[in-house]
Design an enzyme around this catalytic site. Structure first.
Site, PDB file in Angstrom:
ATOM      1  N   LYS A  46      11.003 -36.293   9.870  1.00 58.04           N
ATOM      2  CA  LYS A  46      11.255 -37.237   8.765  1.00 58.04           C
ATOM      3  C   LYS A  46      11.752 -36.584   7.479  1.00 58.04           C
ATOM      4  CE  LYS A  46      10.963 -40.409  10.428  1.00 58.04           C
ATOM      5  NZ  LYS A  46      11.879 -40.740  11.569  1.00 58.04           N
ATOM      6  N   SER A  47      12.404 -35.439   7.634  1.00 61.60           N
ATOM      7  CA  SER A  47      12.855 -34.695   6.454  1.00 61.60           C
ATOM      8  C   SER A  47      14.366 -34.671   6.275  1.00 61.60           C
ATOM      9  CB  SER A  47      12.342 -33.256   6.537  1.00 61.60           C
ATOM     10  OG  SER A  47      10.948 -33.244   6.630  1.00 61.60           O
ATOM     11  N   TRP A  51      20.363 -37.007   9.351  1.00 60.84           N
ATOM     12  CA  TRP A  51      21.372 -36.832   8.297  1.00 60.84           C
ATOM     13  C   TRP A  51      22.109 -35.499   8.512  1.00 60.84           C
ATOM     14  CZ3 TRP A  51      19.699 -36.972   2.407  1.00 60.84           C
ATOM     15  CH2 TRP A  51      20.833 -37.207   1.622  1.00 60.84           C
ATOM     16  N   HIS A 101      12.275 -29.248  15.704  1.00 59.36           N
ATOM     17  CA  HIS A 101      11.146 -29.327  14.773  1.00 59.36           C
ATOM     18  C   HIS A 101      10.218 -28.123  14.977  1.00 59.36           C
ATOM     19  CE1 HIS A 101      12.259 -33.321  13.588  1.00 59.36           C
ATOM     20  NE2 HIS A 101      11.783 -33.962  14.630  1.00 59.36           N
ATOM     21  N   SER A 131       7.585 -42.071   5.309  1.00 62.64           N
ATOM     22  CA  SER A 131       8.577 -42.296   6.354  1.00 62.64           C
ATOM     23  C   SER A 131       7.912 -42.194   7.733  1.00 62.64           C
ATOM     24  CB  SER A 131       9.690 -41.256   6.203  1.00 62.64           C
ATOM     25  OG  SER A 131      10.635 -41.384   7.215  1.00 62.64           O
ATOM     26  N   TYR A 186      16.324 -32.220   0.765  1.00 53.42           N
ATOM     27  CA  TYR A 186      16.734 -33.623   0.972  1.00 53.42           C
ATOM     28  C   TYR A 186      17.101 -34.288  -0.354  1.00 53.42           C
ATOM     29  CZ  TYR A 186      16.034 -38.601   2.297  1.00 53.42           C
ATOM     30  OH  TYR A 186      16.183 -39.959   2.511  1.00 53.42           O
ATOM     31  N   ALA A 220      28.619 -39.615   5.559  1.00 51.41           N
ATOM     32  CA  ALA A 220      27.208 -39.209   5.659  1.00 51.41           C
ATOM     33  C   ALA A 220      26.325 -39.882   4.606  1.00 51.41           C
ATOM     34  CB  ALA A 220      27.085 -37.690   5.550  1.00 51.41           C
ATOM     35  N   GLY A 254      15.844 -44.387   3.140  1.00 51.10           N
ATOM     36  CA  GLY A 254      16.623 -43.233   2.682  1.00 51.10           C
ATOM     37  C   GLY A 254      16.564 -43.019   1.182  1.00 51.10           C
TER      38      GLY A 254
HETATM   39  S1  PPS Z   1      13.292 -37.570  12.740  1.00 51.10           S
HETATM   40  O1  PPS Z   1      12.780 -38.737  13.506  1.00 51.10           O
HETATM   41  O2  PPS Z   1      12.257 -36.566  12.519  1.00 51.10           O
HETATM   42  O3  PPS Z   1      14.489 -37.006  13.336  1.00 51.10           O
HETATM   43  O4  PPS Z   1      13.649 -38.188  11.318  1.00 51.10           O
HETATM   44  P1  PPS Z   1      14.600 -37.539  10.226  1.00 51.10           P
HETATM   45  O5  PPS Z   1      16.011 -37.793  10.578  1.00 51.10           O
HETATM   46  O6  PPS Z   1      14.201 -36.131   9.958  1.00 51.10           O
HETATM   47  O7  PPS Z   1      14.197 -38.367   8.933  1.00 51.10           O
HETATM   48  C1  PPS Z   1      14.431 -39.737   8.826  1.00 51.10           C
HETATM   49  C2  PPS Z   1      14.494 -40.086   7.352  1.00 51.10           C
HETATM   50  O8  PPS Z   1      15.754 -39.634   6.815  1.00 51.10           O
HETATM   51  C3  PPS Z   1      16.413 -40.749   6.245  1.00 51.10           C
HETATM   52  N1  PPS Z   1      17.880 -40.601   6.309  1.00 51.10           N
HETATM   53  C4  PPS Z   1      18.655 -40.517   5.208  1.00 51.10           C
HETATM   54  N2  PPS Z   1      18.344 -40.509   3.906  1.00 51.10           N
HETATM   55  C5  PPS Z   1      19.382 -40.457   3.025  1.00 51.10           C
HETATM   56  N3  PPS Z   1      20.678 -40.425   3.394  1.00 51.10           N
HETATM   57  C6  PPS Z   1      21.026 -40.431   4.696  1.00 51.10           C
HETATM   58  N4  PPS Z   1      22.320 -40.407   5.040  1.00 51.10           N
HETATM   59  C7  PPS Z   1      19.993 -40.480   5.676  1.00 51.10           C
HETATM   60  N5  PPS Z   1      19.966 -40.507   7.027  1.00 51.10           N
HETATM   61  C8  PPS Z   1      18.669 -40.580   7.393  1.00 51.10           C
HETATM   62  C9  PPS Z   1      15.899 -41.915   7.051  1.00 51.10           C
HETATM   63  O9  PPS Z   1      16.181 -43.136   6.428  1.00 51.10           O
HETATM   64  C10 PPS Z   1      14.420 -41.577   7.116  1.00 51.10           C
HETATM   65  O10 PPS Z   1      13.753 -41.730   5.864  1.00 51.10           O
HETATM   66  P2  PPS Z   1      13.019 -43.086   5.410  1.00 51.10           P
HETATM   67  O11 PPS Z   1      12.316 -42.715   4.130  1.00 51.10           O
HETATM   68  O12 PPS Z   1      12.075 -43.476   6.473  1.00 51.10           O
HETATM   69  O13 PPS Z   1      14.104 -44.074   5.173  1.00 51.10           O
END
Ligand code: PPS
Length: 293
Positions: A46-47, A51, A101, A131, A186, A220, A254
């Site tokens: 979730k970090s 993305w 991870h 998240s 992030y 992105a 996000g």
């Molecule tokens: S996982 O399941 O561990 O692979 O999840 P991970 O991709 O590491 O984290 C998911 C969170 O990243 C947010 N996210 C983004 N934030 C900003 N911009 C972009 N482009 C983006 N893409 C993914 C995603 O929404 C999750 O965060 P939360 O806070 O739940 O929305």
């Protein structure tokens, strides 16, 4: 058997999810054959994994950037330890992007050759926790919790896939000299994606024209990824509807500072105390909130 064991497998002191996990593969992970031009995205869950998968796919593969192919980012940068698509990694053409991870001490030893590039993306742990709370309730493969308090307890005990957040980031940071690693935040990506992409490109030794750079940044952004079927992971849930316990999305909000809508004053104070103790003298900065338009 602890309820947690239904969902997680503890291997060499680290909690893995059971889905798509191959224990034989894990046993031999140290010997996994690494190529010098492999690139790894390493994160605590979730970090910013998805993305980064999108960013690196766009940076490395012109077909991806120009959308002349129909390959999902998960297939461009598959997880090493969770082989969801049952890929034969040896047959993948170079350069291979991987996501993981894993903690620093479980990665294949070839990563220590200092040639393989590693991007470690980290996020303020309060937002990670929020998240993760929603994600664990949405996915049937993770343990659900009925209250945020309950999840916070599990998170602070490290009884989640990825184990303890503090150990993950500290482990990687304290052992950074063994690896060729770039730490990315992030929240900085969120504040100024173009500058972050430039930093990533510099580390990767990739020179993009201004036009391509702008296209990478555009593709992105959260809004664009959320509606991009190759990037938003929705197909995974569509292919396996049994994975979904409740409504929700991989790309949820996000944002930075969502913890403020989840944590009580008490919970926040408790978290801060633990954070200050565990992260004392830790040099990386964290951003807990930003003004978003
Ligand atoms: S996982 O399941 O561990 O692979 O999840 P991970 O991709 O590491 O984290 C998911 C969170 O990243 C947010 N996210 C983004 N934030 C900003 N911009 C972009 N482009 C983006 N893409 C993914 C995603 O929404 C999750 O965060 P939360 O806070 O739940 O929305």
């Amino acid at each position: 058997m602890d309820d947690i064991d239904t969902f997680l497998l503890k291997f060499k002191g680290f909690y893995f999810g059971r889905e798509a996990l191959n224990v034989d593969f894990l046993e031999n992970l140290d010997d996994f054959e690494i190529r010098d031009d492999d690139v790894f995205i390493i994160t605590y869950p979730k970090s910013g994994t998805i993305w980064s998968q999108q960013l690196l796919s766009l940076i490395y593969f012109e077909e991806h950037c120009k959308r002349t192919e129909n390959l999902e980012t998960i297939d461009r940068a598959p997880f090493l330890e969770y082989n969801f698509r049952k890929m034969n990694f040896d047959e993948r053409p170079s350069p291979r992007l991987f996501s993981s991870h894993l903690p620093y001490y479980l990665v294949p030893r070839g990563l220590k050759n200092k040639k393989v590039k590693i991007i470690y993306v980290y996020r303020n742990p309060k937002d990670v926790m929020c998240s993760y709370f929603h994600f664990s309730n949405m996915l049937s493969t993770l343990k659900p919790t009925s209250t945020f308090e309950e999840f916070m307890t599990l998170f602070l005990e490290g009884k989640v896939l990825g184990s303890l957040w503090f150990d993950h980031i500290k482990g990687w940071y304290e052992h950074k000299n063994y690896f060729n690693i770039q730490f990315m935040m992030y929240e900085e990506m969120k504040k100024d994606l173009k500058t972050s992409v430039k930093k990533i490109c510099k580390f990767l030794g990739k020179e993009l024209s201004e036009e391509v750079m702008d296209s990478v940044v555009r593709q992105a952004t959260f809004q664009n990824m959320k509606y991009d079927p190759l990037a938003n992971y929705e197909n995974i849930l569509n292919d396996k509807p049994e994975f979904k316990r409740t409504e929700g999305h991989f790309l949820r909000k996000g944002t930075v500072g969502d913890w403020k809508t989840h944590m009580t004053v008490e919970q926040n104070e408790k978290f801060d105390k633990i954070f200050q103790k565990k992260m004392k003298d830790f040099p990386l900065e964290f951003i807990w909130e930003i003004n978003e338009e």
